[in-house]
Design a protein around this motif. Structure first.
Motif, PDB file in Angstrom:
ATOM      1  N   MET A 115       0.814  -1.209   0.000  1.00  4.85           N
ATOM      2  CA  MET A 115       0.000   0.000   0.000  1.00  4.85           C
ATOM      3  C   MET A 115       0.855   1.270   0.000  1.00  4.85           C
ATOM      4  O   MET A 115       0.540   2.211  -0.736  1.00  4.85           O
ATOM      5  CB  MET A 115      -0.964  -0.004   1.178  1.00  4.85           C
ATOM      6  CG  MET A 115      -2.028   1.068   1.060  1.00  4.85           C
ATOM      7  SD  MET A 115      -3.113   1.120   2.481  1.00  4.85           S
ATOM      8  CE  MET A 115      -2.094   2.043   3.603  1.00  4.85           C
ATOM      9  N   PRO A 116       1.947   1.355   0.792  1.00  2.00           N
ATOM     10  CA  PRO A 116       2.778   2.569   0.735  1.00  2.00           C
ATOM     11  C   PRO A 116       3.309   2.873  -0.670  1.00  2.00           C
ATOM     12  O   PRO A 116       3.380   4.037  -1.072  1.00  2.00           O
ATOM     13  CB  PRO A 116       3.912   2.273   1.715  1.00  2.00           C
ATOM     14  CG  PRO A 116       3.298   1.332   2.713  1.00  2.00           C
ATOM     15  CD  PRO A 116       2.377   0.465   1.885  1.00  2.00           C
ATOM     16  N   GLU A 117       3.653   1.828  -1.430  1.00  2.00           N
ATOM     17  CA  GLU A 117       4.082   2.041  -2.810  1.00  2.00           C
ATOM     18  C   GLU A 117       2.957   2.675  -3.619  1.00  2.00           C
ATOM     19  O   GLU A 117       3.186   3.599  -4.405  1.00  2.00           O
ATOM     20  CB  GLU A 117       4.449   0.717  -3.487  1.00  2.00           C
ATOM     21  CG  GLU A 117       5.717   0.076  -3.052  1.00  2.00           C
ATOM     22  CD  GLU A 117       5.907  -1.262  -3.738  1.00  2.00           C
ATOM     23  OE1 GLU A 117       6.745  -1.327  -4.667  1.00  2.00           O
ATOM     24  OE2 GLU A 117       5.206  -2.232  -3.359  1.00  2.00           O
ATOM     25  N   LEU A 118       1.763   2.156  -3.465  1.00  2.00           N
ATOM     26  CA  LEU A 118       0.620   2.650  -4.229  1.00  2.00           C
ATOM     27  C   LEU A 118       0.315   4.105  -3.908  1.00  2.00           C
ATOM     28  O   LEU A 118       0.059   4.904  -4.815  1.00  2.00           O
ATOM     29  CB  LEU A 118      -0.623   1.798  -3.957  1.00  2.00           C
ATOM     30  CG  LEU A 118      -1.867   2.240  -4.730  1.00  2.00           C
ATOM     31  CD1 LEU A 118      -1.705   1.900  -6.211  1.00  2.00           C
ATOM     32  CD2 LEU A 118      -3.105   1.616  -4.164  1.00  2.00           C
ATOM     33  N   ILE A 119       0.355   4.463  -2.638  1.00  2.00           N
ATOM     34  CA  ILE A 119       0.006   5.816  -2.207  1.00  2.00           C
ATOM     35  C   ILE A 119       0.930   6.856  -2.840  1.00  2.00           C
ATOM     36  O   ILE A 119       0.513   7.971  -3.129  1.00  2.00           O
ATOM     37  CB  ILE A 119       0.053   5.910  -0.663  1.00  2.00           C
ATOM     38  CG1 ILE A 119      -0.994   4.985  -0.044  1.00  2.00           C
ATOM     39  CG2 ILE A 119      -0.128   7.334  -0.178  1.00  2.00           C
ATOM     40  CD1 ILE A 119      -2.414   5.234  -0.474  1.00  2.00           C
TER      41      ILE A 119
END
Length: 101
Positions: free
Chosen positions: A68-72
């Protein structure tokens, strides 16, 4: 693929991150577009709700990433990420198909 709930969600950025970790999917309206942020098949992605594939599903408009941090932080809309767009976006719950709104 979910259905977009009627009422907008209200949270700050940290609340949004917690919501997304918990629910793993949300609709985002920003810059005149509607997007579906989701975690499916082991990948996070942003999908464009205005474009359907041959199975009638939203099409990916971001790269597929595993966290999720990559996506954000992943640029997907004119070089901007979800983080960049957060304050101009409106978010809506994704109600799963077969559930009533």
């Amino acid at each position: 693929m979910g259905l977009k709930a009627e009422g907008a969600l209200d949270f700050d950025f940290e609340g949004f991150l917690g919501y997304l970790r918990s629910k793993t999917r949300v609709f985002m309206d920003v810059d005149g577009g509607e997007y579906y942020i989701t975690h499916t098949d082991g990948y996070w992605r942003v999908q464009d709700c205005s474009k359907l594939n041959d199975k009638g599903r939203f099409t990916d408009c971001s790269e597929l990433v595993t966290t999720m941090p990559e996506l954000i932080e992943l640029p997907f809309l004119d070089g901007k990420s979800i983080h960049d767009l957060f304050h101009d976006a409106t978010f809506y719950e994704s109600v799963q198909e077969g559930w009533s709104l």
